[in-house]
Each structure stands twice: as structure tokens, then as C-alpha cells.
Design a protein around this motif. Structure first.
Motif, PDB file in Angstrom:
ATOM      1  N   GLY A   1      -5.983 -12.964   0.450  1.00 35.28           N
ATOM      2  CA  GLY A   1      -6.554 -11.534   0.138  1.00 35.28           C
ATOM      3  C   GLY A   1      -6.202 -10.402   1.115  1.00 35.28           C
ATOM      4  N   ARG A   2      -5.457 -10.538   1.996  1.00 39.02           N
ATOM      5  CA  ARG A   2      -5.183  -9.646   2.979  1.00 39.02           C
ATOM      6  C   ARG A   2      -3.858  -9.206   3.198  1.00 39.02           C
ATOM      7  NH1 ARG A   2      -8.632 -10.339   8.239  1.00 39.02           N
ATOM      8  NH2 ARG A   2      -7.230 -12.092   8.419  1.00 39.02           N
ATOM      9  N   LEU A   3      -3.643  -8.099   3.456  1.00 37.05           N
ATOM     10  CA  LEU A   3      -2.161  -7.627   3.688  1.00 37.05           C
ATOM     11  C   LEU A   3      -1.604  -8.333   4.942  1.00 37.05           C
ATOM     12  CD1 LEU A   3       0.527  -6.173   2.698  1.00 37.05           C
ATOM     13  CD2 LEU A   3      -0.385  -4.141   4.069  1.00 37.05           C
ATOM     14  N   VAL A   4      -0.539  -9.027   5.223  1.00 41.62           N
ATOM     15  CA  VAL A   4      -0.279  -9.486   6.424  1.00 41.62           C
ATOM     16  C   VAL A   4       1.068  -8.749   6.956  1.00 41.62           C
ATOM     17  CG1 VAL A   4       1.054 -11.352   7.543  1.00 41.62           C
ATOM     18  CG2 VAL A   4      -0.853 -11.854   5.776  1.00 41.62           C
ATOM     19  N   SER A   5       1.917  -8.406   6.174  1.00 37.85           N
ATOM     20  CA  SER A   5       2.962  -7.503   6.520  1.00 37.85           C
ATOM     21  C   SER A   5       3.641  -6.760   5.447  1.00 37.85           C
ATOM     22  CB  SER A   5       3.943  -8.258   7.351  1.00 37.85           C
ATOM     23  OG  SER A   5       4.766  -8.938   6.191  1.00 37.85           O
ATOM     24  N   LEU A   6       3.911  -5.547   5.667  1.00 41.71           N
ATOM     25  CA  LEU A   6       4.713  -4.661   4.782  1.00 41.71           C
ATOM     26  C   LEU A   6       5.799  -3.900   5.566  1.00 41.71           C
ATOM     27  CD1 LEU A   6       3.078  -1.979   2.444  1.00 41.71           C
ATOM     28  CD2 LEU A   6       5.074  -1.554   3.623  1.00 41.71           C
ATOM     29  N   ASN A   7       7.213  -4.067   4.816  1.00 39.83           N
ATOM     30  CA  ASN A   7       8.328  -3.263   5.419  1.00 39.83           C
ATOM     31  C   ASN A   7       9.115  -2.647   4.021  1.00 39.83           C
ATOM     32  OD1 ASN A   7       8.908  -4.387   8.282  1.00 39.83           O
ATOM     33  ND2 ASN A   7       8.192  -6.111   6.938  1.00 39.83           N
ATOM     34  N   SER A   8       9.195  -1.400   4.425  1.00 37.74           N
ATOM     35  CA  SER A   8      10.059  -0.466   3.366  1.00 37.74           C
ATOM     36  C   SER A   8      10.962   0.251   4.038  1.00 37.74           C
ATOM     37  CB  SER A   8       8.973   0.131   2.636  1.00 37.74           C
ATOM     38  OG  SER A   8       8.396   1.369   3.340  1.00 37.74           O
ATOM     39  N   LYS A   9      12.189   0.563   3.028  1.00 36.24           N
ATOM     40  CA  LYS A   9      12.835   1.687   3.473  1.00 36.24           C
ATOM     41  C   LYS A   9      13.133   2.589   2.288  1.00 36.24           C
ATOM     42  CE  LYS A   9      17.062  -1.143   2.578  1.00 36.24           C
ATOM     43  NZ  LYS A   9      18.332  -1.528   3.323  1.00 36.24           N
ATOM     44  N   THR A  10      13.246   3.893   2.466  1.00 36.12           N
ATOM     45  CA  THR A  10      13.325   4.856   1.259  1.00 36.12           C
ATOM     46  C   THR A  10      14.289   5.818   1.325  1.00 36.12           C
ATOM     47  OG1 THR A  10      10.970   4.432   0.934  1.00 36.12           O
ATOM     48  CG2 THR A  10      11.872   6.354  -0.177  1.00 36.12           C
ATOM     49  N   ASN A  11      15.060   6.293   0.637  1.00 42.21           N
ATOM     50  CA  ASN A  11      15.740   7.492   0.393  1.00 42.21           C
ATOM     51  C   ASN A  11      15.228   8.427  -0.779  1.00 42.21           C
ATOM     52  OD1 ASN A  11      18.062   9.564  -0.030  1.00 42.21           O
ATOM     53  ND2 ASN A  11      19.178   8.320  -1.347  1.00 42.21           N
ATOM     54  N   ASP A  12      14.462   9.479  -0.107  1.00 44.79           N
ATOM     55  CA  ASP A  12      13.814  10.547  -0.962  1.00 44.79           C
ATOM     56  C   ASP A  12      14.930  11.561  -1.100  1.00 44.79           C
ATOM     57  OD1 ASP A  12      12.396  12.021  -2.676  1.00 44.79           O
ATOM     58  OD2 ASP A  12      10.736  12.268  -1.119  1.00 44.79           O
ATOM     59  N   ASP A  13      15.785  11.523  -1.916  1.00 46.14           N
ATOM     60  CA  ASP A  13      16.790  12.734  -1.988  1.00 46.14           C
ATOM     61  C   ASP A  13      17.388  12.897  -0.720  1.00 46.14           C
ATOM     62  OD1 ASP A  13      18.324  14.010  -4.155  1.00 46.14           O
ATOM     63  OD2 ASP A  13      17.219  15.966  -3.464  1.00 46.14           O
ATOM     64  N   GLY A  14      17.839  12.274   0.115  1.00 44.38           N
ATOM     65  CA  GLY A  14      18.669  12.364   1.428  1.00 44.38           C
ATOM     66  C   GLY A  14      17.417  12.431   2.494  1.00 44.38           C
ATOM     67  N   THR A  15      16.296  12.301   2.277  1.00 46.24           N
ATOM     68  CA  THR A  15      15.274  12.210   3.437  1.00 46.24           C
ATOM     69  C   THR A  15      15.060  10.633   3.525  1.00 46.24           C
ATOM     70  OG1 THR A  15      14.351  14.417   3.072  1.00 46.24           O
ATOM     71  CG2 THR A  15      13.054  12.822   4.444  1.00 46.24           C
ATOM     72  N   ALA A  16      15.281  10.033   4.762  1.00 42.64           N
ATOM     73  CA  ALA A  16      14.892   8.622   4.932  1.00 42.64           C
ATOM     74  C   ALA A  16      13.697   8.514   5.333  1.00 42.64           C
ATOM     75  CB  ALA A  16      16.166   8.294   5.875  1.00 42.64           C
ATOM     76  N   HIS A  17      13.075   7.288   4.844  1.00 38.64           N
ATOM     77  CA  HIS A  17      11.718   6.845   5.568  1.00 38.64           C
ATOM     78  C   HIS A  17      11.857   5.663   5.916  1.00 38.64           C
ATOM     79  CE1 HIS A  17       9.477  10.704   4.203  1.00 38.64           C
ATOM     80  NE2 HIS A  17      10.131  10.481   3.273  1.00 38.64           N
ATOM     81  N   HIS A  18      11.276   4.906   6.837  1.00 38.71           N
ATOM     82  CA  HIS A  18      11.241   3.688   7.220  1.00 38.71           C
ATOM     83  C   HIS A  18       9.790   3.412   7.800  1.00 38.71           C
ATOM     84  CE1 HIS A  18      15.815   3.133   7.413  1.00 38.71           C
ATOM     85  NE2 HIS A  18      15.553   4.452   7.815  1.00 38.71           N
ATOM     86  N   LEU A  19       9.238   2.047   7.425  1.00 43.79           N
ATOM     87  CA  LEU A  19       7.913   1.779   7.722  1.00 43.79           C
ATOM     88  C   LEU A  19       7.705   0.384   7.937  1.00 43.79           C
ATOM     89  CD1 LEU A  19       4.858   2.267   7.571  1.00 43.79           C
ATOM     90  CD2 LEU A  19       4.880   1.693   5.122  1.00 43.79           C
ATOM     91  N   SER A  20       7.076  -0.107   9.042  1.00 38.97           N
ATOM     92  CA  SER A  20       6.855  -1.513   9.505  1.00 38.97           C
ATOM     93  C   SER A  20       5.421  -1.648   9.591  1.00 38.97           C
ATOM     94  CB  SER A  20       7.645  -1.790  10.520  1.00 38.97           C
ATOM     95  OG  SER A  20       7.480  -3.445  10.802  1.00 38.97           O
ATOM     96  N   VAL A  21       4.862  -2.557   9.023  1.00 41.17           N
ATOM     97  CA  VAL A  21       3.336  -2.907   9.069  1.00 41.17           C
ATOM     98  C   VAL A  21       3.028  -4.365   9.294  1.00 41.17           C
ATOM     99  CG1 VAL A  21       1.000  -2.822   7.994  1.00 41.17           C
ATOM    100  CG2 VAL A  21       2.767  -1.025   7.722  1.00 41.17           C
ATOM    101  N   SER A  22       2.397  -4.680  10.216  1.00 43.69           N
ATOM    102  CA  SER A  22       1.879  -5.958  10.856  1.00 43.69           C
ATOM    103  C   SER A  22       0.557  -6.208  10.897  1.00 43.69           C
ATOM    104  CB  SER A  22       3.126  -6.607  11.936  1.00 43.69           C
ATOM    105  OG  SER A  22       2.530  -5.513  13.129  1.00 43.69           O
ATOM    106  N   ARG A  23       0.029  -7.387  10.981  1.00 40.70           N
ATOM    107  CA  ARG A  23      -1.225  -7.757  11.178  1.00 40.70           C
ATOM    108  C   ARG A  23      -1.616  -8.217  12.357  1.00 40.70           C
ATOM    109  NH1 ARG A  23      -6.028  -7.886   8.639  1.00 40.70           N
ATOM    110  NH2 ARG A  23      -5.233  -7.262   6.769  1.00 40.70           N
ATOM    111  N   ASP A  24      -2.810  -7.672  13.061  1.00 35.12           N
ATOM    112  CA  ASP A  24      -3.083  -8.171  14.469  1.00 35.12           C
ATOM    113  C   ASP A  24      -4.563  -8.346  14.194  1.00 35.12           C
ATOM    114  OD1 ASP A  24      -3.510  -8.785  17.093  1.00 35.12           O
ATOM    115  OD2 ASP A  24      -3.243  -6.835  17.716  1.00 35.12           O
ATOM    116  N   ALA A  25      -5.015  -9.692  14.104  1.00 36.02           N
ATOM    117  CA  ALA A  25      -6.511 -10.101  13.772  1.00 36.02           C
ATOM    118  C   ALA A  25      -6.993  -9.227  12.612  1.00 36.02           C
ATOM    119  CB  ALA A  25      -7.222 -10.087  15.114  1.00 36.02           C
ATOM    120  N   GLU A  26      -7.866  -8.304  12.728  1.00 33.00           N
ATOM    121  CA  GLU A  26      -8.696  -7.623  11.749  1.00 33.00           C
ATOM    122  C   GLU A  26      -7.914  -6.321  11.665  1.00 33.00           C
ATOM    123  OE1 GLU A  26     -10.885  -8.844   9.640  1.00 33.00           O
ATOM    124  OE2 GLU A  26     -10.225 -10.948  10.906  1.00 33.00           O
ATOM    125  N   THR A  27      -7.001  -5.932  12.385  1.00 36.30           N
ATOM    126  CA  THR A  27      -6.242  -4.404  12.224  1.00 36.30           C
ATOM    127  C   THR A  27      -4.890  -4.672  11.837  1.00 36.30           C
ATOM    128  OG1 THR A  27      -7.408  -4.037  14.270  1.00 36.30           O
ATOM    129  CG2 THR A  27      -5.670  -2.600  13.786  1.00 36.30           C
TER     130      THR A  27
END
Length: 216
Positions: free
Chosen positions: A89-115
């Protein structure tokens, strides 16, 4: 038309359902949700989610591909790939990459215990381990006061109001779904069927045009 940031607040078959304890939400037993993206009623792209359950772990693959064209030429593009892993029931990890009309976004999320540890172009640092990404598929989203932006990792305060049951057309058939209105740093109108599966999305683009996701 203002083309910039048309989709900036995004993350975005049969209805035989199975309960998935890992995310405490329901997803199609067939493992996919396929939406046609419409702008002012015209098709501009697709939004697809794939779900894979393995024991207590749920993997969610998200892909959005949108192109707004004028005279056959793309004047706006939005491309997004997201990869979520949930456990108990909890998010462990999230990775994404995005092209918003030429603007690039990158995201990495990982879990460390309760954070959760966020590393995105909009934010870096710790986050409440109970926060839910704004990828929309998880109906638990409607119980939250803040969501994680799946493009850049920023935290988005929101207020969610239950509008009530409405009739929604899915693949040529009418079904009853509960309509929720999300307002704040993310603005979305969301419909979930009686089992909690996302069946429709609507919101206004930056130019005021109505964008809708229609499940097919």
C-alpha cells in the motif's frame, strides 16, 4: 493558442476487476487502462497504464503521448513516461521522464524507511512517505490534501470535493461512476467506477480548452 504547459500539471477493455492489496486500489484484471486524449472533442493523443502484480508488489507503467496540430503541423507536444513500484500500500519508487513541448523533466523517487527521497528538477529532498503521486489511477488520491507532481517532484496542495454519482460512457456503454473535483496546484475532474477504477478525466488546458481522457 497558448501552447506552453498545456499539460503542465500532469503526471495522465473490459471492466472485470480484481482487488490489488499492494496499492489498496483496484485496476483492470486485464492489466491495462487505455485512454484516448481529446481536446475540444478532437483526438490529440493517448494515455496508457499497464499494471503488473507480483506477490505483494505492484508495478505501474504510464505513458502519455500528445500532439496538438494545426494544418498538420505539431504546435505542441507532451510526452511522459512514468514507472511506479508499490508494496504493502505504499509507494516504493517512482521514475519519470517528460518532454513538455521541449522542456525536459526528470524525476527519481525512492523509499528510505518511512520517508520518500525526491530527486527532481523541481525539488530535491525528503517527503512524507504516505504521499500519493498525481498519476490519477489510484482512487486513494481523493483522500489526500497534497499530491506529488510526477513531472518534477514538487508537492502540490489540493482540495478534493465529492461531486457524486454520474453516468459515464465507456467503450460505448453507460456506467455509474463517482465524480470528484480536485482543486489547487492540480486541477482535475476525475471519475472512478464503483470498484475504484479510473474511467474518465477532464481538465482545462492553459489556453482554456477542455482536455478529456476517454477510456476505450
Amino acid at each position: 493558442m497558448k501552447k506552453q504547459n498545456l499539460f503542465a500539471a500532469l503526471a495522465v477493455p473490459g471492466l472485470v476487476l480484481a482487488w490489488l492489496s499492494a496499492a489498496q486500489a483496484t485496476v483492470p484484471q486485464g492489466g491495462e487502462l487505455n485512454f484516448t486524449v481529446l481536446r475540444k472533442g478532437d483526438e490529440i493523443g493517448t494515455h496508457r497504464l499497464e499494471f503488473e502484480q507480483a506477490g505483494d508488489e505492484l508495478k505501474v507503467e504510464i505513458e502519455t503521448d500528445v500532439a496538438v496540430k494545426m494544418l498538420g503541423i505539431a504546435v505542441y507536444r507532451f510526452e511522459h513516461e512514468g514507472h511506479e513500484v508499490w508494496r504493502d500500500g505504499r509507494l516504493v519508487s517512482l521514475n519519470s521522464k517528460t518532454n513538455d513541448d521541449g522542456t525536459a523533466h526528470h524525476l527519481s523517487v525512492s523509499r528510505d524507511a518511512e520517508t520518500l527521497v525526491v530527486d527532481g528538477d523541481g525539488r530535491q529532498g525528503p517527503e512524507d512517505g504516505a504521499i500519493i503521486p498525481a498519476s490519477l489511477w489510484n482512487e486513494d488520491l481523493v483522500k489526500q490534501s497534497a499530491l506529488l507532481n510526477t513531472l518534477d517532484g514538487s508537492k502540490m496542495p489540493v482540495t478534493v470535493t465529492t461531486v457524486g454519482p454520474e453516468t459515464v460512457e465507456v467503450d460505448g456503454k453507460n456506467l455509474t461512476a463517482t465524480h470528484y473535483s480536485v482543486k489547487g496546484q492540480l486541477n482535475r475532474e476525475l471519475w472512478y467506477d464503483e470498484s475504484g477504477v479510473l474511467v474518465q478525466v477532464k481538465f482545462d488546458g492553459a489556453d482554456g480548452s477542455e482536455i478529456s481522457y476517454v477510456l476505450r
